[in-house]
Every structure is written in C-alpha cells, then in structure tokens.
Design a protein around this motif. Sequence first.
Motif: not given
Length: 323
Positions: A145-163
Amino acid sequence: MRRLGRQLAAAALLGCAAMASALAQGDWPAKPIRFIVGFPPGSSPDVVARALSPGLTQALRQPVVVENRAGVTGMIAAEAVARAPNDGYTFLVTSGSSMSISVHTLPRVPINPDKELVPVAAAARIELFLVSDARQGFRNFSEFMAFAKANPGKLTYGSPGTGSAPHVATEMLRAQSGINVVHVPYRGASPALQDLLGGTTQFLFDPGIALEHVRAGRLRLLAVGSTKRSPLFPDTPTIQELGLADFDAGTTHGIYAAAGTPPAIVNRLNAEINKLLAQPQVAQQFTAIGAEATPMSAAEFGALIRRDSARYGAIVRERGIKE
C-alpha cells in the motif's frame, strides 16, 4: 345436469394434475439428471459439479451428468436452465460472480435470475487472494500500500476480464484505500497469471489458481480478500484485519433450477448436497482451489446471493464498471 358434469370434469382434471404432480415428486428422480455448468472444464464451477456428481449419483440412484456450456460469464448456461422444463432434471451450476456481479456489468442479461431461477444449494465460497510478483520490493500488504500510494499509476494488475470478480475486488480496494493502479484485462485467469509470473504486471487478486506459485516462492501472498483467514494460509491476515473495514471479495458457487421447480425436489437435492459437503473427500477438492464448502438451506443461499448482489451492484455503479 350439464353444469354438474362440467364441475365433475374439472374436479377430475384437477385431481389428475395433483396426482401427476405428487407422483412426479414422489418418483423423482426417475431418469438421469443434468448439471449444466456455465464455465469450461477445469474451472472452479466445473470442479464443484464434478466433485458432487458421483455422490449424488449414488444417493439419488440416477446418473448426474455434467455438461459444460461456457460463455457470457455463465449466462448461456443460465438461460438454458431457465428455459428448460421445471421438472427437476436440469440444474445450473455456476459461479457466485455470475449471479451477483455479471448481472450488473453485462450490457444485456438474457434472463432475470431473481424471477426465472430458484436457488437450490450453495456449494463453495470462493475467496480471492491478493498476490504479487515476489521480485517486487514490497513484502507485505502495508509495504504494498505504501509503494502504491507513493507511486500512483506505476503498478499494473491483471484480471480475468473487465467486470470479473478479481477486477471488482481491485476496484473495491482502490475505493477504500485511494490507491491509483492500472488495470490490464485478460481473457481468463490463466493468461493474467502468466503475465504476473512473467513480470508484465505486478499484482492481482487470484481466485485460487496461483497458490502453487505462492508455495514455490514465485509469488508473494499479501492478504486474503475474505471475512476470515484461509485455512490454507492461516498466518496470512485478511484485508479487513489490515485496516479496510468490511472488505469481502468472496462469492458463492451454487446450484439453481428453473423457476417453478417443485419445492420437494429442491429440498431433497439441497439435503443431499449438504450431506456431501460434510464429507472430507468433497471438502478437500474445494480446499485445493482455495474454496470452502458452504452447506446451508435453499432459503439461506438465496438470501446470501441477494446480499452479495446488492453490495457488488453498489460498487459496480459507483466505479462505472461495464463489460
């Protein structure tokens, strides 16, 4: 005299119908039963159906045949069951996300599940696991969480699809924590996992297929997205424990029938399924995919699905999620 004749004929017809209904329920099942699964072979709903079918075949003394009809997040199978005769020989086995999330995200839902299907039995609560590439610098949820907040837009995540359930879970995480991360939708959980392992993305909510990679050290389990800890990883806290109140990304796979299916048949199948869910060999098959057997009455299952649908519908509308 004619009026009396008509009354007697009507009474005879009603009596025959009542007798036929009673015979149908008393003799059920008198032929093979179909379990139509809304997802492909090897999917978690398919695992549920194939875990239950041998025991049900033995208990009901009729074959319980599993048939896969994948497509439109389970809705092709749901429509097939809703349109089938409501005589207790065709049942839907589908994901909780299909009944509680997809009904809100699809541009067109071919049926109204609340009116055209009846819940029969819950089978397994599917939990989501927040996992990251072990090569990333964060080692736990707080550091993530600390990394994500300090680096907005840098982390990407995958999912099985939108929705999909993992996508909606991440939107729930974003809404409650305020982090800014980038969504990369895939056509299924497996390709999303492969890109996480390959380093293309950095984290995702896993429906259970990544756990072997967690054990092997290739991925790091940051938190469990359910209301209680997983028996598979009892030392890993839930996201609720880590500070995000009421966070629950779980959904319940279950069995449904066409509306109008006789209650006696629904109750009989519910009872037989609940007996099987108490058997270790069935529960272990669910545990292997990160799920938990969930015996309950048909009414309790229906109430659970309605609650899940209400809370997921709210987040879908709030975040503007559409497939």
